[in-house]
Design a protein around this motif. Sequence first.
Motif, PDB file in Angstrom:
ATOM      1  N   THR A  39       0.900  -1.172  -0.058  1.00 18.99           N
ATOM      2  CA  THR A  39      -0.012  -0.104  -0.109  1.00 18.99           C
ATOM      3  C   THR A  39       0.924   1.135  -0.052  1.00 18.99           C
ATOM      4  N   GLN A  40       2.036   1.234   0.349  1.00 18.42           N
ATOM      5  CA  GLN A  40       2.961   2.308   0.258  1.00 18.42           C
ATOM      6  C   GLN A  40       4.495   1.790   0.050  1.00 18.42           C
ATOM      7  N   TRP A  41       5.173   2.799  -0.358  1.00 21.24           N
ATOM      8  CA  TRP A  41       6.767   2.668  -0.207  1.00 21.24           C
ATOM      9  C   TRP A  41       7.650   3.549   0.587  1.00 21.24           C
ATOM     10  N   GLU A  72       0.261   0.765  -4.425  1.00 21.32           N
ATOM     11  CA  GLU A  72      -0.921   1.700  -4.228  1.00 21.32           C
ATOM     12  C   GLU A  72      -0.459   3.024  -3.791  1.00 21.32           C
ATOM     13  N   GLY A  73      -1.059   3.831  -4.338  1.00 17.66           N
ATOM     14  CA  GLY A  73      -0.983   5.231  -3.960  1.00 17.66           C
ATOM     15  C   GLY A  73      -2.057   5.728  -3.235  1.00 17.66           C
ATOM     16  N   ASN A  74      -1.586   5.764  -1.746  1.00 19.83           N
ATOM     17  CA  ASN A  74      -2.794   6.305  -0.889  1.00 19.83           C
ATOM     18  C   ASN A  74      -3.014   7.901  -0.747  1.00 19.83           C
ATOM     19  N   MET A  75      -1.902   8.372  -1.138  1.00 22.21           N
ATOM     20  CA  MET A  75      -1.885  10.083  -1.022  1.00 22.21           C
ATOM     21  C   MET A  75      -2.789  10.785  -1.904  1.00 22.21           C
ATOM     22  N   PHE A  97       6.234  -0.888 -14.311  1.00 22.85           N
ATOM     23  CA  PHE A  97       5.845  -0.771 -13.124  1.00 22.85           C
ATOM     24  C   PHE A  97       4.437   0.006 -13.120  1.00 22.85           C
ATOM     25  N   ARG A  98       3.530  -0.289 -12.023  1.00 20.28           N
ATOM     26  CA  ARG A  98       2.040   0.209 -12.065  1.00 20.28           C
ATOM     27  C   ARG A  98       1.841   0.850 -10.895  1.00 20.28           C
ATOM     28  N   PHE A  99       1.479   2.180 -10.915  1.00 18.98           N
ATOM     29  CA  PHE A  99       0.999   2.719  -9.635  1.00 18.98           C
ATOM     30  C   PHE A  99      -0.521   2.687  -9.689  1.00 18.98           C
ATOM     31  N   CYS A 100      -1.272   2.556  -8.470  1.00 17.17           N
ATOM     32  CA  CYS A 100      -2.515   2.177  -8.317  1.00 17.17           C
ATOM     33  C   CYS A 100      -3.076   3.617  -7.437  1.00 17.17           C
ATOM     34  N   PHE A 101      -3.298   4.605  -8.115  1.00 14.39           N
ATOM     35  CA  PHE A 101      -3.891   5.699  -7.157  1.00 14.39           C
ATOM     36  C   PHE A 101      -5.259   5.869  -6.726  1.00 14.39           C
ATOM     37  N   LYS A 102      -5.504   6.174  -5.565  1.00 11.82           N
ATOM     38  CA  LYS A 102      -7.074   6.188  -5.121  1.00 11.82           C
ATOM     39  C   LYS A 102      -7.387   7.480  -5.696  1.00 11.82           C
ATOM     40  N   PHE A 103      -8.831   7.435  -5.859  1.00 10.09           N
ATOM     41  CA  PHE A 103      -9.722   8.919  -6.185  1.00 10.09           C
ATOM     42  C   PHE A 103      -9.636   9.697  -5.204  1.00 10.09           C
ATOM     43  N   PRO A 104      -9.701  11.140  -5.163  1.00 15.89           N
ATOM     44  CA  PRO A 104      -9.550  11.829  -4.143  1.00 15.89           C
ATOM     45  C   PRO A 104     -11.105  11.931  -3.200  1.00 15.89           C
ATOM     46  N   GLN A 105     -10.919  12.173  -1.941  1.00 15.51           N
ATOM     47  CA  GLN A 105     -12.040  11.873  -1.121  1.00 15.51           C
ATOM     48  C   GLN A 105     -13.035  12.757  -1.516  1.00 15.51           C
ATOM     49  N   LYS A 106     -12.687  13.850  -1.969  1.00 12.23           N
ATOM     50  CA  LYS A 106     -13.800  14.794  -2.567  1.00 12.23           C
ATOM     51  C   LYS A 106     -14.907  14.255  -3.295  1.00 12.23           C
ATOM     52  N   ILE A 107     -14.124  13.223  -4.079  1.00 12.21           N
ATOM     53  CA  ILE A 107     -15.105  12.483  -4.938  1.00 12.21           C
ATOM     54  C   ILE A 107     -15.885  11.291  -4.371  1.00 12.21           C
TER      55      ILE A 107
END
Length: 119
Positions: A39-41, A72-75, A97-107
């Motif tokens: 979930t992070q590096w 996973e990109g929690n930021m 290499f793949r980054f899996c970013f989360k959608f913003p909390q606002k959305i």
Amino acid sequence: MVPFSVCYFVLLFQCVHFSASVTHILNTMAIARYHIGTTQWGVKEWAGVFYTDAVKPSQYLSQYASVFNSVEGNMTSYRAPDPETVKKWGEAVPEGFRFCFKFPQKITHYRRLNDVYDE
């Protein structure tokens, strides 16, 4: 108490540590199409355990990417990184290499996916 994900990660690392590389294992097992990561590096406690002893924070991602092929990109749930930061991340990892970013909390949390086309 150490979180389960960290325990699992350390156990996985210790098992893989004695092999040539995770990439070699994945290719040998014909499962290279899967993206495996955590979930992070940026965990400073991994210095000397997963990362080298003298690792600098700017080297975390490249050392992480030498073992795993995704993260996973929690930021991004809290704020969008600036373009220069994203560019540096891309330069620190190998091709594929793949980054899996989360959608913003606002959305996702505040607007609950409603009326978000302009976001």
